[in-house]
Design an enzyme around this catalytic site. Structure first.
Site, PDB file in Angstrom:
ATOM      1  CG  HIS A 139      48.315  55.379  85.399  1.00 53.03           C
ATOM      2  ND1 HIS A 139      46.987  55.646  85.119  1.00 53.03           N
ATOM      3  CD2 HIS A 139      48.824  54.879  84.257  1.00 53.03           C
ATOM      4  CE1 HIS A 139      46.720  55.322  83.859  1.00 53.03           C
ATOM      5  NE2 HIS A 139      47.825  54.846  83.325  1.00 53.03           N
ATOM      6  CG  ASP A 169      44.991  57.859  86.840  1.00 51.35           C
ATOM      7  OD1 ASP A 169      46.138  58.018  87.297  1.00 51.35           O
ATOM      8  OD2 ASP A 169      44.758  57.161  85.830  1.00 51.35           O
ATOM      9  CB  SER A 250      47.622  55.830  80.238  1.00 44.83           C
ATOM     10  OG  SER A 250      47.049  54.575  80.459  1.00 44.83           O
TER      11      SER A 250
END
Length: 509
Positions: A139, A169, A250
């Site tokens: 992402h 992911d 992230s």
């Protein structure tokens, strides 16, 4: 009722589906291979624990920080935001924070005026080899037409996206440089709840930030990849930590006190979008397997057990299943088999509907998260020992895992079909819809994979494609025929939900 059941019960062939959903999650964020390139992916097995002596803890944190910070990078995602949907805008705000200093909705109104030299999103990444391979989240890089990597010493590079996997992911990038600092992969199976860890990344635009905490739990399935990440067959078995993680973390590193990589920070559970004590990281063993697949084969090799299943640890799912099927299953530990597709590995091994999977290769299976990582980290052709209960009697069978097409061998990009290469499936458009829109041809895009060529062209599920390379299309077979063995730039004409027409293109992979 049936539609509700489908939402709660992931009756798909498992490789395995991550069906458990954690209430309150609002923000989106080993398998050793004999063929792996050990020069790029070094695995450390010497995970250690920190005593409660304050001086010792401080010294270990300093050592781990000095090792980790130089190997963690900032990733800037540049993309054509005008073609993105509002939901995609919101997701980037959740994951990366707002580089413009305002709320996502305010920025949405200014999309057309956003300068091209301002990134749409900011995330983190971890250097895993001295020659510039970098691991991050899918992402973090999704939708990008340019990815910039900034090292802790402020040197900047334009990165090549080697590959991505929405189901875990995870993404792999490459910059052209040598002699870079990098982190070793630790054996994430060896980490323990209560173990000290550090999270290193670039939260809220604050570069090279280190936070400390402990591992709060292991094997967390929070339903976030399928719910918000558009993953078709998600693998969720997160490491949970209370080390502070915020938007921008992230793709960053979760390390032990030796500075070895035990996870890739991916998501937070929060009611306000910021740290509330619950962060989640993809285990290093799973991330390493995905990266090895991408580097060696160009695609992720995914083994499937081949069962439709019910998580017995999920009270709501069990109650709904009982009500729908007029059964009286009890909640508890394990995964209940509700169906077996023909010629699946599980069926070949003699497993039946009603069996309860309790162990894989001797490891306990208590819920979907356990089954998800136990099977999802394997490749087609791998054999696993599946222990299951049938009428109170425990049996162990050897199951050969298969891919989604029933094969037991690994594949490369050259083996993929056209639709697999471009990342979508297609359904023929009915005559009524053609007439309504005044079309003479058309197919409907389905199961568009995040980060695929189709997605990059701005196409999402239910958009209507009328022409490819100037030729009308009316079936998936037409797409395969037009693009089979085609190289070069593909031109696609399509229509969105509002009847607006677009012409876009991409280079055939």
């Amino acid at each position: 009722m049936k539609s509700t059941l489908k939402k709660l019960l992931p009756f798909a062939v498992v490789g395995v589906l991550s069906g458990a959903t954690t209430v309150g999650v609002q923000q989106y964020l080993s398998h050793d291979s004999n063929n792996s390139d050990q020069s790029y992916f070094t695995k450390s097995t010497n995970a250690s624990f920190v005593g409660m002596n304050t001086a010792t803890v401080g010294d270990d944190f300093v050592k781990a920080s000095k090792t980790t910070v130089p190997a963690v990078v900032t990733i800037k995602n540049y993309q054509n935001r005008a073609s993105s949907r509002a939901s995609d805008q919101d997701l980037f705000d959740f994951f990366f924070g707002d580089p413009f200093g305002g709320k996502g909705q305010q920025r949405q109104k200014q999309q057309q005026q956003t300068p091209e030299n301002i990134p749409s999103g900011l995330g983190s990444g971890v250097i895993i080899s001295p020659d510039g391979y970098i691991i991050s989240n899918n992402h973090v890089v999704a939708g990008a037409n340019k990815l910039e990597v900034v090292l802790s010493n402020k040197k900047s590079y334009i990165a090549t996206l080697v590959g991505t996997d929405p189901n875990t992911d995870i993404s792999l990038l490459k910059i052209e440089e040598k002699g870079l600092p990098f982190l070793n992969f630790a054996n994430s199976d060896n980490v323990e709840v209560g173990q000290w860890v550090l999270a290193v990344g670039n939260p809220l635009g604050l570069n090279s930030t280190v936070t400390a905490g402990i591992i709060s739990a292991k094997g967390r399935g929070i339903g976030i990849l399928s719910g918000q990440g558009k993953a078709a067959n998600p693998i969720e078995s997160f490491i949970q930590t209370d080390a502070a993680i915020n938007p921008g973390n992230s793709g960053g590193a979760l390390v032990n006190v030796n500075g070895d990589l035990i996870g890739i920070n991916s998501a937070i559970s929060s009611t306000n979008g910021y740290y509330q004590g619950y962060g989640f990281a993809v285990p290093a063993n799973l991330a390493r397997k995905i990266i090895e697949d991408i580097k060696k084969f160009g695609i992720v090799q995914r083994g499937f057990l081949g069962v439709n299943s019910l998580d017995l640890s999920n009270d709501q799912q069990v109650a709904l299943y009982n009500r729908e099927k007029k059964t009286n299953l009890k909640t508890g530990s394990g995964v209940y088999i509700t169906g077996l597709p023909d010629n699946s590995g599980a069926q070949d091994a003699g497993m039946k509907v009603g069996d309860i999977i309790t162990k894989i290769d001797g490891a306990n299976i208590t819920d979907f998260a356990d089954l998800s990582i136990a099977i999802g980290s394997k490749r087609p052709g791998d054999k696993v020992q599946v222990t299951y209960s049938r009428n109170g009697k425990e049996t162990t069978s050897t199951v050969t895992l298969k891919d989604q097409k029933g094969g037991t061998s690994t594949r490369t990009k050259a083996d993929l079909s056209v639709t697999e290469k471009i990342g979508a499936e297609f359904q023929s458009l009915d005559e009524r819809t053609k007439a309504y829109y005044g079309l003479s041809s058309g197919i409907v895009a389905k199961n568009v994979i995040e980060g695929s060529e189709m997605a990059k062209a701005g196409i999402v599920d239910n958009y209507i494609i009328t022409d490819i390379n100037g030729k009308p299309v009316n079936s998936q077979k037409d797409v395969e025929s037009i693009l089979n063995k085609f190289s070069g730039t593909v031109q696609i004409k399509y229509m969105d939900d509002y009847g607006r027409n677009y012409t876009r293109g991409f280079k055939m992979p």
